[in-house]
Design a protein around this motif. Structure first.
Motif, PDB file in Angstrom:
ATOM      1  N   GLN A 261       0.835  -1.210   0.000  1.00 50.30           N
ATOM      2  CA  GLN A 261       0.000   0.000   0.000  1.00 50.30           C
ATOM      3  C   GLN A 261       0.864   1.252   0.000  1.00 50.30           C
ATOM      4  O   GLN A 261       0.611   2.212  -0.747  1.00 50.30           O
ATOM      5  CB  GLN A 261      -0.922  -0.029   1.220  1.00 50.30           C
ATOM      6  CG  GLN A 261      -1.936   1.107   1.259  1.00 50.30           C
ATOM      7  CD  GLN A 261      -2.808   1.012   2.492  1.00 50.30           C
ATOM      8  OE1 GLN A 261      -2.445   0.354   3.468  1.00 50.30           O
ATOM      9  NE2 GLN A 261      -3.948   1.655   2.470  1.00 50.30           N
ATOM     10  N   LYS A 262       1.897   1.248   0.831  1.00 56.62           N
ATOM     11  CA  LYS A 262       2.808   2.384   0.868  1.00 56.62           C
ATOM     12  C   LYS A 262       3.543   2.539  -0.453  1.00 56.62           C
ATOM     13  O   LYS A 262       3.748   3.665  -0.953  1.00 56.62           O
ATOM     14  CB  LYS A 262       3.806   2.197   2.003  1.00 56.62           C
ATOM     15  CG  LYS A 262       4.741   3.375   2.203  1.00 56.62           C
ATOM     16  CD  LYS A 262       5.694   3.113   3.359  1.00 56.62           C
ATOM     17  CE  LYS A 262       6.660   4.282   3.536  1.00 56.62           C
ATOM     18  NZ  LYS A 262       7.646   4.034   4.615  1.00 56.62           N
ATOM     19  N   GLU A 263       3.923   1.427  -1.049  1.00 58.26           N
ATOM     20  CA  GLU A 263       4.612   1.485  -2.342  1.00 58.26           C
ATOM     21  C   GLU A 263       3.721   2.076  -3.418  1.00 58.26           C
ATOM     22  O   GLU A 263       4.170   2.897  -4.235  1.00 58.26           O
ATOM     23  CB  GLU A 263       5.033   0.062  -2.731  1.00 58.26           C
ATOM     24  CG  GLU A 263       5.718  -0.024  -4.083  1.00 58.26           C
ATOM     25  CD  GLU A 263       5.924  -1.466  -4.533  1.00 58.26           C
ATOM     26  OE1 GLU A 263       6.337  -1.665  -5.679  1.00 58.26           O
ATOM     27  OE2 GLU A 263       5.667  -2.377  -3.720  1.00 58.26           O
ATOM     28  N   ILE A 264       2.437   1.697  -3.444  1.00 59.57           N
ATOM     29  CA  ILE A 264       1.513   2.241  -4.448  1.00 59.57           C
ATOM     30  C   ILE A 264       1.338   3.734  -4.258  1.00 59.57           C
ATOM     31  O   ILE A 264       1.347   4.525  -5.219  1.00 59.57           O
ATOM     32  CB  ILE A 264       0.164   1.503  -4.363  1.00 59.57           C
ATOM     33  CG1 ILE A 264       0.333   0.046  -4.817  1.00 59.57           C
ATOM     34  CG2 ILE A 264      -0.894   2.194  -5.204  1.00 59.57           C
ATOM     35  CD1 ILE A 264      -0.870  -0.824  -4.555  1.00 59.57           C
ATOM     36  N   LYS A 265       1.209   4.182  -3.018  1.00 56.66           N
ATOM     37  CA  LYS A 265       1.038   5.611  -2.748  1.00 56.66           C
ATOM     38  C   LYS A 265       2.271   6.399  -3.179  1.00 56.66           C
ATOM     39  O   LYS A 265       2.158   7.457  -3.830  1.00 56.66           O
ATOM     40  CB  LYS A 265       0.767   5.814  -1.252  1.00 56.66           C
ATOM     41  CG  LYS A 265       0.489   7.254  -0.854  1.00 56.66           C
ATOM     42  CD  LYS A 265       0.191   7.345   0.616  1.00 56.66           C
ATOM     43  CE  LYS A 265      -0.085   8.794   1.019  1.00 56.66           C
ATOM     44  NZ  LYS A 265       1.056   9.681   0.696  1.00 56.66           N
ATOM     45  N   ASP A 266       3.456   5.914  -2.833  1.00 52.41           N
ATOM     46  CA  ASP A 266       4.680   6.619  -3.221  1.00 52.41           C
ATOM     47  C   ASP A 266       4.849   6.631  -4.741  1.00 52.41           C
ATOM     48  O   ASP A 266       5.283   7.636  -5.326  1.00 52.41           O
ATOM     49  CB  ASP A 266       5.891   5.943  -2.578  1.00 52.41           C
ATOM     50  CG  ASP A 266       5.880   6.066  -1.067  1.00 52.41           C
ATOM     51  OD1 ASP A 266       5.177   6.971  -0.549  1.00 52.41           O
ATOM     52  OD2 ASP A 266       6.565   5.273  -0.390  1.00 52.41           O
ATOM     53  N   ASN A 313      -3.785  -4.795  -8.584  1.00 53.74           N
ATOM     54  CA  ASN A 313      -4.460  -6.099  -8.616  1.00 53.74           C
ATOM     55  C   ASN A 313      -3.841  -7.067  -7.611  1.00 53.74           C
ATOM     56  O   ASN A 313      -4.556  -7.782  -6.892  1.00 53.74           O
ATOM     57  CB  ASN A 313      -4.372  -6.688 -10.017  1.00 53.74           C
ATOM     58  CG  ASN A 313      -5.213  -5.924 -11.022  1.00 53.74           C
ATOM     59  OD1 ASN A 313      -6.185  -5.261 -10.648  1.00 53.74           O
ATOM     60  ND2 ASN A 313      -4.846  -5.997 -12.290  1.00 53.74           N
ATOM     61  N   ASP A 314      -2.517  -7.085  -7.551  1.00 53.34           N
ATOM     62  CA  ASP A 314      -1.842  -7.941  -6.570  1.00 53.34           C
ATOM     63  C   ASP A 314      -2.178  -7.506  -5.145  1.00 53.34           C
ATOM     64  O   ASP A 314      -2.362  -8.359  -4.259  1.00 53.34           O
ATOM     65  CB  ASP A 314      -0.327  -7.888  -6.784  1.00 53.34           C
ATOM     66  CG  ASP A 314       0.068  -8.414  -8.153  1.00 53.34           C
ATOM     67  OD1 ASP A 314      -0.722  -9.195  -8.722  1.00 53.34           O
ATOM     68  OD2 ASP A 314       1.146  -8.037  -8.653  1.00 53.34           O
ATOM     69  N   SER A 324     -10.381  -1.772   2.252  1.00 52.97           N
ATOM     70  CA  SER A 324      -9.036  -1.234   1.989  1.00 52.97           C
ATOM     71  C   SER A 324      -8.579  -1.471   0.560  1.00 52.97           C
ATOM     72  O   SER A 324      -7.455  -1.088   0.211  1.00 52.97           O
ATOM     73  CB  SER A 324      -8.028  -1.875   2.951  1.00 52.97           C
ATOM     74  OG  SER A 324      -8.349  -1.605   4.287  1.00 52.97           O
ATOM     75  N   GLN A 325      -9.400  -2.107  -0.240  1.00 53.69           N
ATOM     76  CA  GLN A 325      -8.995  -2.339  -1.617  1.00 53.69           C
ATOM     77  C   GLN A 325      -8.973  -1.038  -2.409  1.00 53.69           C
ATOM     78  O   GLN A 325      -9.676  -0.082  -2.079  1.00 53.69           O
ATOM     79  CB  GLN A 325      -9.933  -3.340  -2.280  1.00 53.69           C
ATOM     80  CG  GLN A 325      -9.780  -4.750  -1.741  1.00 53.69           C
ATOM     81  CD  GLN A 325     -10.572  -5.754  -2.543  1.00 53.69           C
ATOM     82  OE1 GLN A 325     -11.425  -5.393  -3.338  1.00 53.69           O
ATOM     83  NE2 GLN A 325     -10.287  -7.033  -2.330  1.00 53.69           N
ATOM     84  N   LYS A 326      -8.165  -1.022  -3.461  1.00 52.32           N
ATOM     85  CA  LYS A 326      -7.964   0.176  -4.262  1.00 52.32           C
ATOM     86  C   LYS A 326      -8.538  -0.015  -5.656  1.00 52.32           C
ATOM     87  O   LYS A 326      -8.646  -1.149  -6.157  1.00 52.32           O
ATOM     88  CB  LYS A 326      -6.469   0.500  -4.362  1.00 52.32           C
ATOM     89  CG  LYS A 326      -5.837   0.932  -3.043  1.00 52.32           C
ATOM     90  CD  LYS A 326      -4.384   1.280  -3.243  1.00 52.32           C
ATOM     91  CE  LYS A 326      -3.781   1.830  -1.957  1.00 52.32           C
ATOM     92  NZ  LYS A 326      -4.387   3.107  -1.559  1.00 52.32           N
TER      93      LYS A 326
END
Length: 385
Positions: A261-266, A313-314, A324-326
């Motif tokens: 989650q942090k990686e996607i946000k960054d 997706n992962d 919490s899904q995106k």
């Protein structure tokens, strides 16, 4: 008188013998006729078979393929529907009959030869001496053949060759580790060595703990024999699970989905900032060259967004909570958003450079500086949404 009886007996005896011989000869007459007919039929069949071979222009002992090839050639010449000048229906009928007879004869001879060969092989197998499997044939790792002394020599040579190959492999690995430090093979060897060292250290620590426990070094610990301290929270949770979670949290462990989650946000923040910077480098309005550069930047941005959506997706597969899904990012909307942010930045720069505001007093400069500062803050908030 006696002489007369003897003479009559001899005469009767001779008559009886002649009658029996004649009757036997009469009985043998049909058999003689059959044998004679068979011999004549065999002779006739052989003669006719030679005629068939001659008609097909073949020699005895030819193969079935030769028979078929010869028949095809003659059929092209004599078939009534072939259209050739030598076409003759009567000749073709005789050729066809000869073809069938000769082909069957060749096939019979071939099968008979095969049967004879098979019977001969079976006879050889019957009389062939089969050596038993003694124990000395099970030694030498099954290498070699012949007498035990011969097999021993062959096994020695095999061991020497195997030792040479192992030495060459060792030298090869040594050279690779010396000149190719970053190769995959050397890395695998290094990792296996590190794993072995780690396992050895763990066994050593476990041995030291067991030795200390045997000496009684853990007898004077505070809290020995007392029940474990009850942890606060849910009393139904498994104590082992709670202790493991507490150890993981104390050591800074985070679940994979939180890190993802942090990686996607960054990543999305970096992509938004990068496309905004790329747009700032181009003019306003853009020239055709700059428009082409902007198209390339947008294509690269779309590719990065596609990869990021795969990562989402992962993430959605492993996140424990549905809330919490995106959702996927839309590349076109992100590009339009970057364009809007760029236009708002241009407007703020124009208002800051307006000469009408420079003629005013110092008391009026402070509010304008504050408004521009707040505009910049709003723009960056808009970027990081």
């Amino acid at each position: 008188m006696n002489t007369m009886y003897v003479t009559m007996a001899q005469i009767l005896r001779s008559h009886l013998i002649n009658v029996s011989v004649i009757s036997n000869r009469m009985k043998m007459l049909p058999y003689l006729g059959v044998i004679k007919n068979r011999m004549m039929s065999t002779h006739k069949s052989k003669k006719k078979m030679r005629e068939y071979y001659r008609l097909l222009n073949l020699d005895e002992g030819c193969s079935a393929d030769d028979v078929r090839e010869s028949f095809h050639k003659l059929a092209k010449q004599y078939h009534p529907d072939g259209g050739s000048s030598t076409a003759d229906s009567a000749t073709f009928i005789r050729i066809e009959e000869a073809y069938r007879k000769v082909l069957s004869h060749v096939l019979e001879q071939t099968n008979a030869q095969q049967n004879k060969v098979g019977e001969a092989e079976e006879e050889e197998d019957k009389f062939k001496y089969k050596t038993p499997q003694h124990r000395h044939y099970l030694s030498f790792e099954g290498i070699g053949f012949g007498t035990p002394s011969q097999r021993e020599k062959q096994y020695r040579q095999f061991r020497a060759d195997r030792a040479t190959e192992q030495v060459m492999e060792y030298q090869k690995q040594k050279l690779q580790s010396q000149y190719f430090v970053d190769s995959l093979i050397v890395k695998d060897v290094r990792q296996s060595k590190e794993q072995k060292i780690t396992q050895a250290i763990e066994r050593l620590v476990e041995d030291l703990i067991q030795e200390s426990m045997a000496k009684g070094d853990f007898d004077n610990l505070s809290g020995k024999g007392k029940p474990l301290k009850k942890f606060s929270g849910c009393s139904y949770i498994d104590p082992m699970t709670h202790n493991l979670n507490r150890i993981l949290i104390d050591n800074g462990y985070q679940p994979e989905w939180i890190l993802m989650q942090k990686e996607i946000k960054d990543t999305i923040d970096q992509l938004r900032e990068a496309i905004l910077v790329s747009r700032k480098k181009l003019g306003n309005p853009m020239t055709p060259t700059e428009q082409k550069q902007w198209s390339q930047v947008c294509e690269q941005f779309q590719e990065n967004i596609r990869k990021l959506n795969k990562r989402i997706n992962d993430f959605n597969l492993i996140v424990p909570l549905l809330t919490s899904q995106k959702v996927h990012f839309d590349a076109q909307k992100e590009i339009a958003r970057a364009q809007e942010v760029y236009e708002s930045l241009i407007k703020t720069e124009v208002t800051d450079k307006n000469p009408d505001n420079t003629d005013q007093g110092e008391g009026e400069k402070t509010p304008e500086v504050k408004t521009s500062f707040f505009n910049w803050m709003n723009v960056w908030k808009f970027i990081k949404i």
